[in-house]
Scaffold this active site. Structure first.
Site, PDB file in Angstrom:
ATOM      1  N   HIS A  71       0.838  -1.203   0.000  1.00 24.71           N
ATOM      2  CA  HIS A  71       0.000   0.000   0.000  1.00 24.71           C
ATOM      3  C   HIS A  71       0.871   1.250   0.000  1.00 24.71           C
ATOM      4  O   HIS A  71       2.002   1.239   0.490  1.00 24.71           O
ATOM      5  CB  HIS A  71      -0.974   0.011   1.185  1.00 24.71           C
ATOM      6  CG  HIS A  71      -0.327   0.048   2.539  1.00 24.71           C
ATOM      7  ND1 HIS A  71       0.009   1.234   3.170  1.00 24.71           N
ATOM      8  CD2 HIS A  71       0.023  -0.939   3.397  1.00 24.71           C
ATOM      9  CE1 HIS A  71       0.527   0.967   4.357  1.00 24.71           C
ATOM     10  NE2 HIS A  71       0.556  -0.345   4.518  1.00 24.71           N
ATOM     11  N   ASP A  73      -0.430   4.402   1.078  1.00 26.18           N
ATOM     12  CA  ASP A  73      -0.851   5.386   2.072  1.00 26.18           C
ATOM     13  C   ASP A  73      -0.095   5.193   3.381  1.00 26.18           C
ATOM     14  O   ASP A  73       0.509   4.127   3.624  1.00 26.18           O
ATOM     15  CB  ASP A  73      -2.357   5.295   2.313  1.00 26.18           C
ATOM     16  CG  ASP A  73      -2.777   3.938   2.866  1.00 26.18           C
ATOM     17  OD1 ASP A  73      -2.362   2.912   2.282  1.00 26.18           O
ATOM     18  OD2 ASP A  73      -3.500   3.892   3.882  1.00 26.18           O
ATOM     19  N   ASP A 104       6.319   1.315   7.247  1.00 26.42           N
ATOM     20  CA  ASP A 104       4.951   0.908   6.920  1.00 26.42           C
ATOM     21  C   ASP A 104       4.397   1.754   5.774  1.00 26.42           C
ATOM     22  O   ASP A 104       3.701   2.722   6.013  1.00 26.42           O
ATOM     23  CB  ASP A 104       4.085   1.064   8.163  1.00 26.42           C
ATOM     24  CG  ASP A 104       2.690   0.491   8.004  1.00 26.42           C
ATOM     25  OD1 ASP A 104       2.454  -0.255   7.041  1.00 26.42           O
ATOM     26  OD2 ASP A 104       1.833   0.804   8.851  1.00 26.42           O
ATOM     27  N   GLU A 136      -5.168   1.588   2.713  1.00 26.22           N
ATOM     28  CA  GLU A 136      -5.056   0.379   3.535  1.00 26.22           C
ATOM     29  C   GLU A 136      -5.220   0.711   5.013  1.00 26.22           C
ATOM     30  O   GLU A 136      -5.793  -0.071   5.778  1.00 26.22           O
ATOM     31  CB  GLU A 136      -3.700  -0.294   3.281  1.00 26.22           C
ATOM     32  CG  GLU A 136      -3.535  -1.657   3.927  1.00 26.22           C
ATOM     33  CD  GLU A 136      -2.975  -1.617   5.352  1.00 26.22           C
ATOM     34  OE1 GLU A 136      -2.996  -2.664   6.035  1.00 26.22           O
ATOM     35  OE2 GLU A 136      -2.527  -0.522   5.778  1.00 26.22           O
ATOM     36  N   GLU A 137      -4.719   1.866   5.433  1.00 24.02           N
ATOM     37  CA  GLU A 137      -4.727   2.232   6.846  1.00 24.02           C
ATOM     38  C   GLU A 137      -6.110   2.614   7.368  1.00 24.02           C
ATOM     39  O   GLU A 137      -6.297   2.759   8.570  1.00 24.02           O
ATOM     40  CB  GLU A 137      -3.763   3.409   7.080  1.00 24.02           C
ATOM     41  CG  GLU A 137      -2.303   3.118   6.748  1.00 24.02           C
ATOM     42  CD  GLU A 137      -1.623   2.210   7.760  1.00 24.02           C
ATOM     43  OE1 GLU A 137      -2.310   1.746   8.689  1.00 24.02           O
ATOM     44  OE2 GLU A 137      -0.418   1.971   7.621  1.00 24.02           O
ATOM     45  N   GLU A 164       4.490  -5.812   3.919  1.00 23.28           N
ATOM     46  CA  GLU A 164       4.376  -5.117   5.208  1.00 23.28           C
ATOM     47  C   GLU A 164       5.606  -5.418   6.069  1.00 23.28           C
ATOM     48  O   GLU A 164       6.295  -6.423   5.849  1.00 23.28           O
ATOM     49  CB  GLU A 164       3.117  -5.570   5.938  1.00 23.28           C
ATOM     50  CG  GLU A 164       1.815  -5.157   5.283  1.00 23.28           C
ATOM     51  CD  GLU A 164       1.383  -3.746   5.659  1.00 23.28           C
ATOM     52  OE1 GLU A 164       2.202  -2.984   6.210  1.00 23.28           O
ATOM     53  OE2 GLU A 164       0.220  -3.405   5.372  1.00 23.28           O
ATOM     54  N   HIS A 348       3.803   3.690  12.497  1.00 18.81           N
ATOM     55  CA  HIS A 348       2.928   4.707  13.099  1.00 18.81           C
ATOM     56  C   HIS A 348       3.614   5.524  14.190  1.00 18.81           C
ATOM     57  O   HIS A 348       2.940   6.242  14.930  1.00 18.81           O
ATOM     58  CB  HIS A 348       1.651   4.071  13.682  1.00 18.81           C
ATOM     59  CG  HIS A 348       0.894   3.218  12.721  1.00 18.81           C
ATOM     60  ND1 HIS A 348      -0.298   2.594  13.045  1.00 18.81           N
ATOM     61  CD2 HIS A 348       1.131   2.872  11.427  1.00 18.81           C
ATOM     62  CE1 HIS A 348      -0.740   1.903  12.008  1.00 18.81           C
ATOM     63  NE2 HIS A 348       0.124   2.062  11.011  1.00 18.81           N
TER      64      HIS A 348
END
Length: 375
Positions: A71, A73, A104, A136-137, A164, A348
């Site tokens: 992903h 995003d 990530d 995705e998030e 990931e 994150h």
């Protein structure tokens, strides 16, 4: 463009979701792949909302081959002043690549793009595909749009990898996820005479008490890899003023699911709790709404993709405590594992980073997968 330059370029795009704005980054990925001029290339940008886009690329033809997925995003930075360096200006310090999305999962995506370049000028005996998704998030927005519109139907793959962050350890199983909101309807009144109203917070409390038995039932089944289903209250909000009986209250539940106990089983238990309480008290009213839902991943140890990635990484496969897009690809017929650079402990976080050695290792493993499966 070398591997770290490619990763740095991806990090430079602010693709925070929400709101998303993945379009410019998707076009960068598409342009990079198009410029490789690989045999049988079909590269497309799939736009499903304003400035929100996925990339779907296939190369070669013939028999089903390899799917690489990830992903584009990232989660919001919130306070950039807390970072040691600008979050969207990648920097390398002490063998680490810093920047939002470095772990990530833009380093993993960069390693996939760099690995695909190894197919340039060569004839693919089996197909090679890449899917880079938006959103995705925030609940798989982009991938859901691709599945809904049939945009993945042209992908034919016997093995899949989602990049990931796993510290380059193979993940063949993880729990699914279900996030629900339970809305309790009461009736506002003056707190001086509670009998005039219906206290939605008290009804929420009754629900939580009754939920204990349902949680025990849901956790009775144990998966040998993933353990048991977990249902956890995580957020609550209600009331308007200290002297007003609350007429509305909302409870958020986070559920982690094993394949044998899916979302339908959890929702059935929640509805049963509400029905039982409403039969005891005609003033008890509640409704369950599903916010997000993701399936569990469970790929057998003997699957080709597990044996291949274990042999290339030199380590046994395991399980993860988080969810990914991998089970969606499994549901479309491609056995898919999770394998990528970086650690979920960095995902994150402020000063997010990925180890440079892991990013290079990811490119090497992805290249070897392309060589083995497609070339």
């Amino acid at each position: 463009m070398d591997l770290l330059g490619l990763a740095s370029s991806l990090i430079s795009f602010n693709t925070e979701a929400p709101p998303g704005n993945e379009g410019p980054c998707a076009r960068f990925v598409s342009d990079y792949l198009t410029d490789l001029h690989i045999d049988g290339a079909d590269v497309g940008v799939h736009t499903f909302s304003t400035d929100r886009s996925n990339v779907v690329a296939t190369f070669g033809g013939g028999a089903p081959g390899l799917l690489l997925g990830g992903h584009i995003d990232v989660v919001p930075v919130n306070d950039s002043s807390a970072w040691s360096s600008p979050p969207y200006e990648a920097s390398i310090r002490g063998g680490r690549l810093y920047g939002r999305g470095s772990a990530d999962m833009k380093s993993g995506l960069a390693a996939m793009l760099a690995a695909i370049s190894s197919a340039k000028g060569r004839r693919l005996k089996r197909s090679l595909s890449l899917v880079a998704t938006a959103g995705e998030e925030v609940g798989f927005d982009g991938l859901d749009a691709l599945v809904r519109e049939g945009s993945l139907n042209r992908i034919r793959a016997r093995c899949g990898v989602v990049g990931e962050p796993t510290e380059m350890k193979v993940v063949r199983a993880h729990r699914g996820g279900l996030t629900c909101r339970v809305a309790f309807e009461g009736r506002s009144a003056h707190a001086g005479d509670p009998s005039l109203g219906v206290n939605s917070i008290e009804n929420c409390g009754r629900f939580l008490t009754a939920l204990s038995a349902a949680r025990r039932r849901l956790s009775a089944t144990r998966d040998p890899d993933l353990g048991r289903t977990i249902v956890t209250p995580t957020m609550i909000s209600g009331g308007t003023k200290s002297n007003v009986i609350p007429g509305a209250c909302e409870l958020t539940l986070d559920s982690r699911l094993i394949p044998a106990v899916g979302s339908k089983a959890v929702l059935k238990e929640l509805d049963a709790v509400i029905l039982a309480l409403s039969k005891k008290d005609r003033n008890f009213r509640a409704k369950v709404d599903v916010l997000y839902e993701t399936p569990a991943l469970s790929v057998p140890r003997v699957a080709e993709v597990v044996r291949l990635t274990e042999s290339l990484t030199g380590s046994a496969s395991g399980v993860a405590p988080y969810g990914t897009e991998a089970p969606v690809y499994c549901g479309l017929g491609t056995p898919t594992v999770v394998l990528g650079p970086g650690s979920v402990r960095q995902a994150h976080t402020v000063d997010e980073y990925a180890e440079v050695r892991q990013i290079k290792s990811a490119e090497r493993v992805y290249r070897q997968m392309i060589e083995t499966v497609c070339l």
